[in-house]
Design an enzyme around this catalytic site. Structure first.
Site, PDB file in Angstrom:
ATOM      1  N   LYS A 198       0.675  -1.430  -6.497  1.00 28.10           N
ATOM      2  CA  LYS A 198      -0.771  -1.455  -6.276  1.00 28.10           C
ATOM      3  C   LYS A 198      -1.173  -2.648  -5.429  1.00 28.10           C
ATOM      4  CE  LYS A 198      -4.921   0.112  -6.817  1.00 28.10           C
ATOM      5  NZ  LYS A 198      -5.228   1.225  -5.906  1.00 28.10           N
ATOM      6  N   ASN A 225     -22.411  -4.192 -18.791  1.00 32.49           N
ATOM      7  CA  ASN A 225     -21.582  -3.542 -17.781  1.00 32.49           C
ATOM      8  C   ASN A 225     -22.547  -3.042 -16.706  1.00 32.49           C
ATOM      9  OD1 ASN A 225     -19.903  -1.914 -16.274  1.00 32.49           O
ATOM     10  ND2 ASN A 225     -19.676  -0.335 -17.857  1.00 32.49           N
ATOM     11  N   GLY A 226     -22.317  -3.434 -15.468  1.00 33.28           N
ATOM     12  CA  GLY A 226     -23.215  -3.011 -14.385  1.00 33.28           C
ATOM     13  C   GLY A 226     -23.604  -4.207 -13.542  1.00 33.28           C
ATOM     14  N   GLU A 270       2.175   9.715   0.317  1.00 31.92           N
ATOM     15  CA  GLU A 270       2.536   8.698  -0.676  1.00 31.92           C
ATOM     16  C   GLU A 270       2.632   9.271  -2.087  1.00 31.92           C
ATOM     17  OE1 GLU A 270      -0.254   5.420  -1.307  1.00 31.92           O
ATOM     18  OE2 GLU A 270      -1.901   6.709  -0.699  1.00 31.92           O
ATOM     19  N   ARG A 291      -9.116  -0.143 -18.233  1.00 27.48           N
ATOM     20  CA  ARG A 291     -10.200  -0.144 -17.245  1.00 27.48           C
ATOM     21  C   ARG A 291     -10.075  -1.310 -16.282  1.00 27.48           C
ATOM     22  NH1 ARG A 291     -14.885   2.698 -19.488  1.00 27.48           N
ATOM     23  NH2 ARG A 291     -16.329   1.271 -18.497  1.00 27.48           N
ATOM     24  N   GLU A 335      -5.746   8.786   7.041  1.00 23.16           N
ATOM     25  CA  GLU A 335      -5.881   8.579   5.603  1.00 23.16           C
ATOM     26  C   GLU A 335      -5.435   9.821   4.820  1.00 23.16           C
ATOM     27  OE1 GLU A 335      -6.048   6.181   3.827  1.00 23.16           O
ATOM     28  OE2 GLU A 335      -6.818   6.804   1.887  1.00 23.16           O
ATOM     29  N   HIS A 363       1.650  15.856  24.204  1.00 26.33           N
ATOM     30  CA  HIS A 363       2.507  14.846  24.841  1.00 26.33           C
ATOM     31  C   HIS A 363       3.796  14.630  24.060  1.00 26.33           C
ATOM     32  CE1 HIS A 363      -0.579  14.129  27.780  1.00 26.33           C
ATOM     33  NE2 HIS A 363      -1.464  14.072  26.801  1.00 26.33           N
ATOM     34  N   TRP A 371     -14.950  -7.420 -15.815  1.00 30.46           N
ATOM     35  CA  TRP A 371     -14.368  -7.276 -14.463  1.00 30.46           C
ATOM     36  C   TRP A 371     -15.383  -7.960 -13.567  1.00 30.46           C
ATOM     37  CZ3 TRP A 371     -10.319  -5.608 -11.615  1.00 30.46           C
ATOM     38  CH2 TRP A 371     -10.547  -5.220 -10.298  1.00 30.46           C
ATOM     39  N   LYS A 380      -2.394   9.740   2.168  1.00 31.03           N
ATOM     40  CA  LYS A 380      -2.627  10.131   0.768  1.00 31.03           C
ATOM     41  C   LYS A 380      -1.589  11.168   0.362  1.00 31.03           C
ATOM     42  CE  LYS A 380      -4.523   7.857  -0.426  1.00 31.03           C
ATOM     43  NZ  LYS A 380      -5.116   6.581  -0.351  1.00 31.03           N
ATOM     44  N   CYS A 404     -16.356  -3.221 -16.429  1.00 32.41           N
ATOM     45  CA  CYS A 404     -16.384  -3.890 -17.729  1.00 32.41           C
ATOM     46  C   CYS A 404     -16.306  -2.875 -18.859  1.00 32.41           C
ATOM     47  CB  CYS A 404     -17.684  -4.668 -17.876  1.00 32.41           C
ATOM     48  SG  CYS A 404     -17.954  -5.805 -16.527  1.00 32.41           S
TER      49      CYS A 404
END
Ligand code: F6R
Length: 612
Positions: free
Chosen positions: A607, A102-103, A491, A27, A484, A507, A76, A488, A2
């Site tokens: 996204k 916010n929180g 991409e 944000r 991962e 192998h 948010w 990262k 937020c």
């Protein structure tokens, strides 16, 4: 995450608030609102779901809401879906108090129950509304706003940046902060509060940062700040010389780096509401202990990095539950005629909550009668709404296309869920359980340690950024982590990269290793450390350069074999990937930076993948 902005001065507040909120749009938000005190001392609240232009149209660009003191908010969603009524500001029943927040207020349920018993009526499903209602409850009894604010702050638990207006306080508003950002702005004949400087930089660059526990009384001619015991505090002023675009990114060059740095805080927010007095609490889980015990199949389904979380989850859940756990790519699951039924639990993982393949897999699992549980970041998203149960990661909005903080929060949440299931099933000893809980508590601080010094990783990136192919190898959890790390890197830097289970190299893949090939060797899974070292020796013998990663206690040993060794703090083995992923994200970032790539928006990627 937020956004908050507050203004008091001689100008009309609403247009300034709307403009400030616009600067906080980056944000991420799903609804917005403002509260402005009218000349007649009425709290006028305008708010709506959707983009700021909806709020602007509703208020004629702010002109329809007169008054020189107000607070604004972009929301948010965390508690309660995005909707007009759940948007901030929230008014108390007597319309004397307006609050933006916010929180997360962790004990809001208990406070709400208390207030309901006192006859207070609630309008929204939010945790924030309890602050407005509780404040009015105390204010009714004491008639002193500041005193009531302190009482509220002593009673609420969790994280907050608060902007509070009171009808009976016509020349000031109040701000308070704990574990959520809030700054004070000093203008010419006006003062501000804001979640970050972008919102007010047009009006002032003279700011002070609120500390946890502080409360500020903000008037046009100055701001009084008090500590948690209501003692006056002298604030140090700072001059902000960032330009607006740097300010949006908190001074970082890219959202990805900002989000990497936000991970300790994000993980703290994921852990803290679910760990009370050393006990795991999953109040939001719509599965009783009996239902958990009756499950005979657990299947994790997701795409991309969320799938990599599932890979770690498979190893960890099987270790903790001593039951088979499957992990499948959503795009495979949906066409695989999957073997799930009423006794299965399908856990879908998605940051966006909108990934089409994951959504399709979820629907299919439901159609086959399976129980479904979603681990999601975006509140009110399609997957969150359709799953039988949802666990939110509360990472805040992620702007960079390459996920970092969503991955970390998903990971820790899945680990916690696994531990909770294990406690229910009795498949983990009390000692082991206590060890994991204690390591969970220190995890955010350990993450901070890793992020505090990125120089060595930056240097390694400068050595290897022009390689055309990079391999990641590891065993068990390190293999899952390598997937991962490799994703990262490829991409955002466009370097070809592959992750291999270290034991699988011989192998076939080892034929690709030649002089100077970079192999990132992950050796943080202590039980197989020696085996991983043997794999390093194998690839070194074929000319590979090595960047190796392990826990602190094994660093020295590893440096006997590998020329470049990165270490992270030691933690419980199941949590080690939560620390190990950080250097890999930073390495990918710096490599991409050296190559001049568009880090926040890599080519060909979106996204939210809402197509097949
Ligand atoms: C990689 C990345 C993607 C997503 C994938 C799933 O950095 O962000 O691989 O993880 O597209 O997205 P969600 O989690 O939104 O379902």
């Amino acid at each position: 995450m937020c956004g908050i902005v507050g203004y008091v001065g001689k100008e009309q507040a609403a247009p300034i608030l709307l403009e400030g909120l616009e600067k906080l749009e980056y944000r991420g938000y799903d609804s917005a609102g403002i509260a402005v005190l009218s000349e007649e001392k009425e709290l006028q609240v305008k708010k709506s779901k959707g983009r700021l232009k909806v709020l602007s149209a509703l208020t004629d660009g702010g002109r329809a809401v007169e008054g020189t003191l107000g607070v604004g908010h972009t929301r948010w969603a965390t508690h309660g879906e995005p909707s007009d009524v759940n948007s901030h500001p929230h008014l108390s029943s007597g319309r004397r108090i307006a609050v933006v927040h916010n929180g997360i207020i962790e004990n809001y349920v208990e406070i709400k129950e208390f207030l309901l018993a006192q006859g207070v009526c609630f309008q929204s499903e939010t945790d924030t509304e309890v602050v407005a209602q509780l404040l009015e409850y105390y204010y009714d009894r004491s008639g002193d706003v500041m005193d009531s604010v302190y009482r509220v702050l002593h009673r609420i638990e969790g994280a907050y940046a608060l902007g509070i207006m009171c009808r009976d306080l016509p020349d000031a508003f109040i701000a308070a902060r704990k574990d959520a950002p809030l700054l004070l702005g000093y203008g010419q004949g006006c003062c501000f509060i804001a979640s970050d400087v972008t919102a007010i930089i047009k009006h002032t660059r003279d700011v002070a940062y609120m500390e946890d526990g502080e409360v500020a009384l903000v008037r046009a001619d100055g701001i009084q700040v008090f500590d948690a015991l209501a003692q006056p505090v002298e604030k140090e002023h700072h001059h902000v010389d960032w330009d607006v675009s740097a300010a949006e990114k908190g001074g970082y060059a890219h959202f990805m780096f900002k989000e990497i740095m936000e991970q300790p805080e994000a993980v703290r927010k994921t852990i803290s509401p679910r760990l009370k007095g050393g006990r795991l609490c999953f109040d939001e889980l719509k599965l009783t202990p009996e239902e958990i015990r009756a499950l005979n199949r657990i299947c994790i389904v997701a795409c991309g990095s969320s799938y990599h979380v599932g890979m770690v989850g498979k190893y960890n859940l099987e270790r903790l539950l001593r039951r088979p756990v499957d992990v499948m790519l959503a795009s495979e699951f949906r066409y695989a005629d999957p073997l799930v039924d009423e006794s299965s639990l399908v856990i879908v993982i998605s940051q966006s909550g909108e990934t089409l393949d994951t959504m399709a897999a979820l629907r299919q699992a439901k159609a086959l009668g399976a129980r479904t549980l979603a681990i999601v970041n975006v509140v009110g998203s399609s997957i969150a709404r359709e799953a039988d149960g949802v666990l939110y990661t509360w990472a805040g909005p992620e702007i960079a296309v390459a996920t970092t903080k969503a991955y970390s929060t998903q990971l820790v949440l899945l680990d916690m869920l696994g531990l909770y299931f294990a406690q229910v099933l009795g498949s983990v000893t009390e000692e082991e359980s206590a060890r994991i809980v204690s390591e969970l508590q220190t995890l955010p601080a350990k993450m901070e340690t890793v992020l505090a010094d990125t120089e060595q990783i930056k240097y390694l990136a400068s050595q290897y950024f022009n390689h055309s192919s990079i391999f990641f190898i590891g065993r068990n959890l390190d293999y899952a982590l390598g997937l991962e790390g490799s994703l990262k890197l490829k991409e955002i830097s466009y370097i070809h990269s592959e992750a291999y289970a270290a034991g699988e190299l011989k192998h076939g893949t080892i034929s690709l290793i030649e002089d100077g090939t970079l192999v990132v060797a992950l050796c943080s899974y202590a039980p197989l450390f020696d085996k991983s070292v043997s794999n390093i020796v194998e690839v070194k013998a074929r000319g590979a350069d090595i960047v190796a990663l392990t826990g602190e206690s094994l660093g020295e040993e590893l440096s006997k074999t590998a020329e470049n060794v990165l270490t992270v703090p030691d933690t419980h083995v199941i949590l080690q990937p939560s620390l190990g992923v950080l250097p890999l994200q930073i390495f990918a970032y710096y490599v991409a930076l050296q190559r001049g790539c568009d880090i926040d928006k890599p080519r060909n990627l979106a996204k939210s993948v809402t197509v097949e």
